[in-house]
Design an enzyme around this catalytic site. Structure first.
Site, PDB file in Angstrom:
ATOM      1  N   ARG A  12      39.718  28.894  24.453  1.00 25.78           N
ATOM      2  CA  ARG A  12      39.868  29.177  25.883  1.00 25.78           C
ATOM      3  C   ARG A  12      40.877  28.223  26.523  1.00 25.78           C
ATOM      4  O   ARG A  12      41.974  28.604  26.872  1.00 25.78           O
ATOM      5  CB  ARG A  12      38.499  29.083  26.585  1.00 25.78           C
ATOM      6  N   ASP A  13      40.515  26.974  26.649  1.00 28.91           N
ATOM      7  CA  ASP A  13      41.359  26.012  27.354  1.00 28.91           C
ATOM      8  C   ASP A  13      42.688  25.805  26.643  1.00 28.91           C
ATOM      9  O   ASP A  13      43.727  25.635  27.291  1.00 28.91           O
ATOM     10  CB  ASP A  13      40.613  24.680  27.479  1.00 28.91           C
ATOM     11  N   HIS A 205      34.387  16.548  29.716  1.00 23.01           N
ATOM     12  CA  HIS A 205      35.577  17.305  29.308  1.00 23.01           C
ATOM     13  C   HIS A 205      36.765  16.411  29.630  1.00 23.01           C
ATOM     14  O   HIS A 205      37.110  16.213  30.801  1.00 23.01           O
ATOM     15  CB  HIS A 205      35.661  18.629  30.071  1.00 23.01           C
ATOM     16  N   HIS A 207      40.799  14.793  28.893  1.00 19.07           N
ATOM     17  CA  HIS A 207      42.155  15.033  28.419  1.00 19.07           C
ATOM     18  C   HIS A 207      42.760  13.712  27.950  1.00 19.07           C
ATOM     19  O   HIS A 207      42.367  12.635  28.395  1.00 19.07           O
ATOM     20  CB  HIS A 207      43.008  15.654  29.524  1.00 19.07           C
ATOM     21  N   CYS A 238      45.590  22.402  32.042  1.00 16.84           N
ATOM     22  CA  CYS A 238      45.291  23.333  33.125  1.00 16.84           C
ATOM     23  C   CYS A 238      46.596  23.899  33.666  1.00 16.84           C
ATOM     24  O   CYS A 238      47.435  23.145  34.165  1.00 16.84           O
ATOM     25  CB  CYS A 238      44.521  22.628  34.246  1.00 16.84           C
ATOM     26  N   ASN A 247      44.185  18.179  25.772  1.00 11.18           N
ATOM     27  CA  ASN A 247      42.762  17.973  25.502  1.00 11.18           C
ATOM     28  C   ASN A 247      42.594  16.960  24.371  1.00 11.18           C
ATOM     29  O   ASN A 247      43.497  16.744  23.565  1.00 11.18           O
ATOM     30  CB  ASN A 247      42.095  19.293  25.083  1.00 11.18           C
TER      31      ASN A 247
END
Length: 310
Positions: A12-13, A205, A207, A238, A247
């Protein structure tokens, strides 16, 4: 059970942040291979309008496939109640919504103010409860915003409390823009947990934008965090937060934890081989990670199942 849950967010990300669209069959091979390596939770897609993120247009199909894999918790990101309804219909075990602590970013990312987001969270909480689906809120830009700069920590705590009151079951603190440092992580995790309860504040979460991803992860573990998001090959960021790259690399995170004697339940040799699937499907796309480049050190052993986080 493993000591720490690694939640893979690459499908996803990672994929939403690159221009190319990975073929659905390649996504399925990626997800199946990670699950076979011992990854127990994967965020497999996002239920956003395909015109905005064509990379996620096949999310319903991917959720349906992932549901066939035994012992895999299938997670989907949703931007609003309409997306939540679609994710629930597709069969996601859990859904999460990003709630930006920076109102500027919230308006850019999901076109909603803080007050509107709290209303949306309440609606989604009702949908999830009725369907028996787990509902989490990601407190994004919690450590800083590329549009506003520093984000007031008291505001993060206040909005987390309001989201809990609206019906969110679980929360993650998200360093969407790579601003966080270990001292800040410790301080904010403590503050949010004190307000809403440790059982609700379980996930980070992070980065690696400025190279502090693993240090921040370790700081979170020291404060009792039990779930860490990561992305294979460090894919992701993002698309609505300029400069928000990188990430945490799943392979590097698993290596660090296992080398420390913290059991992740993941076979690192098998995980490293999954990169070939992504590289083949996205030729030329940069994949990051120190462990994949250097290899495992001589004499490396994964954590024994009986070892626990001290």
């Amino acid at each position: 059970m493993p000591d720490i849950l690694i939640s893979e967010v690459g499908p996803r990300d990672g994929l939403q942040s690159i221009d190319r669209v990975m073929p659905s069959e390649a996504k399925k091979r990626w997800i199946a291979a990670e699950a076979a390596a011992g990854v127990r939770e994967i965020e497999v897609g996002s239920f956003v309008p395909p015109r905005l993120l064509p990379q996620m247009a096949d999310s319903a199909e991917i959720v349906a496939f992932a549901r066939t894999i035994p012992n895999l918790n299938v997670v989907a990101l949703v931007p609003n109640a309409k997306g939540a309804a679609r994710a629930i219909q597709a069969g996601a075990h859990a859904i999460s919504i990003p709630f930006s602590m920076s109102e500027t970013h919230s308006l850019k990312n999901v076109r909603k103010s803080h007050a509107q987001m709290l209303e949306e969270i309440a609606v989604i909480a009702g949908l999830a409860s009725e369907a028996g689906v787990h509902f989490a809120v990601g407190l994004s830009t919690a450590f800083g915003c590329t549009m506003e700069g520093p984000v007031d920590e008291d505001q993060v705590v206040r909005l987390a409390a309001a989201s809990a009151k609206a019906g969110a079951q679980e929360f993650s603190l998200s360093d969407t823009t790579g601003y966080a440092n270990p001292a800040q992580v410790k301080r904010l995790v403590r503050a949010v947990r004190a307000e809403i309860g440790a059982e609700r504040m379980t996930t980070l979460h992070l980065h690696n934008t400025r190279g502090l991803g693993l240090a921040n992860a370790l700081a979170g573990l020291e404060e009792g965090i039990t779930t860490l998001d990561a992305s294979l090959g460090g894919l992701g960021g993002c698309p609505f937060a300029p400069g928000a790259s990188g990430n945490i690399v799943t392979e590097d995170l698993v290596f660090m934890l296992e080398a420390m004697g913290i059991d992740t339940g993941i076979d690192l040799d098998a995980l490293l081989k999954v990169r070939a699937i992504v590289a083949e499907a996205l030729p030329g796309e940069p994949l990051y990670g120190f462990t994949p480049d250097a290899g495992l050190p001589l004499g490396f052993h994964s954590a024994a199942p009986e070892r626990t986080l001290a």
